[in-house]
Design an enzyme around this catalytic site. Structure first.
Site, PDB file in Angstrom:
ATOM      1  N   THR A 488      57.457 152.388  45.272  1.00 44.08           N
ATOM      2  CA  THR A 488      57.324 152.437  46.725  1.00 44.08           C
ATOM      3  C   THR A 488      57.820 151.110  47.296  1.00 44.08           C
ATOM      4  O   THR A 488      57.945 150.111  46.595  1.00 44.08           O
ATOM      5  CB  THR A 488      55.863 152.720  47.148  1.00 44.08           C
ATOM      6  N   HIS A 489      58.087 151.120  48.593  1.00 46.12           N
ATOM      7  CA  HIS A 489      58.814 150.001  49.202  1.00 46.12           C
ATOM      8  C   HIS A 489      58.075 148.674  49.063  1.00 46.12           C
ATOM      9  O   HIS A 489      58.680 147.640  48.771  1.00 46.12           O
ATOM     10  CB  HIS A 489      59.102 150.319  50.670  1.00 46.12           C
TER      11      HIS A 489
END
Length: 531
Positions: A488-489
């Site tokens: 995830t970012h």
């Protein structure tokens, strides 16, 4: 994305994603029933989910272990991608070539530019049809096999590095250091670019004083009246031209973008002006590069001293080059998607204004409480259901108060997972280690980015992060989130900035109090609250 979404946001995302999704409480859940029920796809699903979010993986395993929930389906085919994952990459290996990334980015930019030009001439039903057709172009780009192959190759290379270096040298999560300051990461570049904007503003005390008391969204035009104000305004606008389509919860097309609410950036800019020296952005980038190069040289030297060391060092160098060439691109497809979403939103709001003028809608934002197909009907018939819109607004307000579970059954049962670990200190909060290193500091529990008040050395504790939180990452020394995974970012940017990070810490924002001193162990995956 754990926040509630408005109906237009839900429907546009459902038009975008290739996966079946169910709605509950204003959230979207990936439907994994078929994949979980089939012995062929089940192991892959459990592995992907368990690696990405151990609590989801454990919850799914709990359902299976009960033996009373999902019967096995006959296997019709020997495989296929796990539900919730991306399409399978092409079978031929991809060459480690920076030109591949540059070409993918160039194609994406050109497609967005074409959309920006062509959408301006569409109105009414023709606009809705045009957007629907363009979503197919968005899907083609998002799920392009070569694009997928690029970041899957990077993820596979990172896993290989971590596994082999642990086996060969006892090094844990070495890829985290090796991937600092990689090229082509549009999200990490965004955070550093805001430091450059702060550099433009810092020398002008009148501008700084004005920003400290600014209210309302028209402040950019007011800046030109001040000494240095024109330069400050131009720097902010240039940054917004590049990144202003982003915002917190940006996969919901209805959320206000930075270009629409630039005042959101003011607290971050003021924090950067106060806490950093000029040139901090470039120094941060260079420190990351040097740290990665130093780690690479150290590992290669240690490997060459081992039996068969030259071969191992050659393999290592090849994999480092691969991950550093490709991993930055992981952030670009979503940037391209959000760029398109903002253009759709602007055009839809102009259409909504025409509907207000025609007394079809009461206010422009009413369009957010209609699904895309319902807007098509409203535009075609020039009639809207006021009562439906009111009910949707009330429902959305109630959904905002809910905390969504990670796993929800078709019967409405919320199934919780647990970390099955005994390798953490007593009393520590367990999570998923996503960026190596250990740091101690003051916890800043922040649920709304617009209210961030950070000082050097602070550790950010929040529910979830998306790319919009990146400008805060340059001001912190560690990260703790309640949800998230390895790719995830927040995890990607934490690694690139060299921030120890632990995600998937259940109830972190409630168990950790703002201002407490904490220790974040991003190598082994836990958080300790210090006395």
């Amino acid at each position: 994305m754990t926040d509630a979404m408005k109906p237009l946001g839900l429907s546009v995302w459902q038009l975008t994603t290739p996966r079946p999704m169910a709605e509950a409480g204003g959230r979207l859940f990936v439907d994994v029933t078929q994949a979980l029920a089939s012995p062929a796809s089940r192991p892959g699903l459990l592995e992907v989910m368990g690696r990405g979010d151990p609590l989801i993986g454990d919850a799914l395993q709990t359902i299976l272990d009960r033996g009373d929930f999902i019967p096995s389906l006959p296997d019709e085919s020997p495989g296929g991608p796990p539900a919730g994952g991306a399409p399978s990459p092409a079978s031929a290996p991809i060459e480690t070539d920076p030109a591949i990334v540059a070409e993918l980015i160039g194609r994406n930019r050109a497609s967005v530019a074409t959309l920006k030009r062509d959408i301006r001439t569409r109105f009414g039903s023709a606009l809705l049809d045009f957007i629907l057709a363009d979503i197919q172009e968005l899907r083609r780009i998002l799920f392009d096999p070569q694009s997928h192959q690029v970041f899957m190759s990077a993820m596979e290379a990172a896993s290989w590095l971590n596994e082999q270096l642990l086996a060969w040298l006892g090094e844990k999560n070495a890829a985290d250091t090796l991937t600092q300051s990689v090229p082509h990461n549009v999200t990490s570049e965004m955070g550093l670019a805001l430091l450059d904007v702060a550099d433009v503003i810092r020398p002008h005390p009148d501008v700084v004083a004005f920003l400290q008391h600014v209210e309302g969204e028209g402040f950019l035009d007011e800046l030109v009246k001040l000494a240095g104000g024109r330069e400050a305004r131009d720097a902010i606008r240039a940054w917004l031209d590049m990144y202003g389509m982003r915002c917190v919860g940006e996969i919901d097309i209805t959320r206000p973008r930075w270009s629409e609410r630039p005042i959101t950036l003011v607290p971050i800019l003021l924090s950067h002006i106060e806490n950093f020296e000029p040139g901090a952005g470039e120094r941060r980038l260079e420190q990351g590069r040097q740290g990665a190069q130093k780690k690479e040289q150290e590992l290669l030297k240690r490997l060459r001293a081992l039996p068969d060391g030259e071969r191992k060092a050659e393999e290592l160098k090849s994999m480092i080059d691969r991950v550093c060439t490709f991993i930055g691109y992981r952030e670009y497809p979503k940037y391209g998607m959000v760029s398109r979403y903002f253009l759709y939103k602007q055009a839809l709001l102009e259409e909504a204004e025409r509907l207000v003028q025609g007394h079809v809608l009461r206010e422009k934002d009413d369009i957010f409480y209609l699904r895309f197909e319902e807007i098509q009907d409203v535009v075609r018939t020039q009639r809207a259901d006021d009562q439906l819109i009111r009910e949707r607004k009330e429902a959305f307000a109630s959904y905002q108060a809910l905390t969504p579970p990670r796993v929800l059954t078709s019967d409405g049962e919320a199934v919780a997972g647990a970390y099955r670990r005994d390798d953490i200190p007593a009393g520590a909060l367990v999570g998923l280690p996503v960026s190596a290193g250990t740091i101690e500091g003051r916890a800043r529990v922040i649920l709304d980015m617009a209210e961030a008040d950070l000082e050097a050395g602070d550790i950010l504790v929040t529910a979830f992060t998306d790319p919009s939180w990146t400008p805060l990452f340059v001001a912190i020394t560690g990260l703790v989130t309640e949800v998230g995974g390895l790719m995830t970012h927040g995890a990607v940017i934490a690694r690139e900035y060299g921030l120890p990070a632990v995600v998937g810490v259940e109830n972190a924002t409630r168990l950790i109090r703002d201002g407490q001193r904490i220790r974040v162990d991003g190598t082994d995956g836990y958080v300790e609250i210090l006395p």
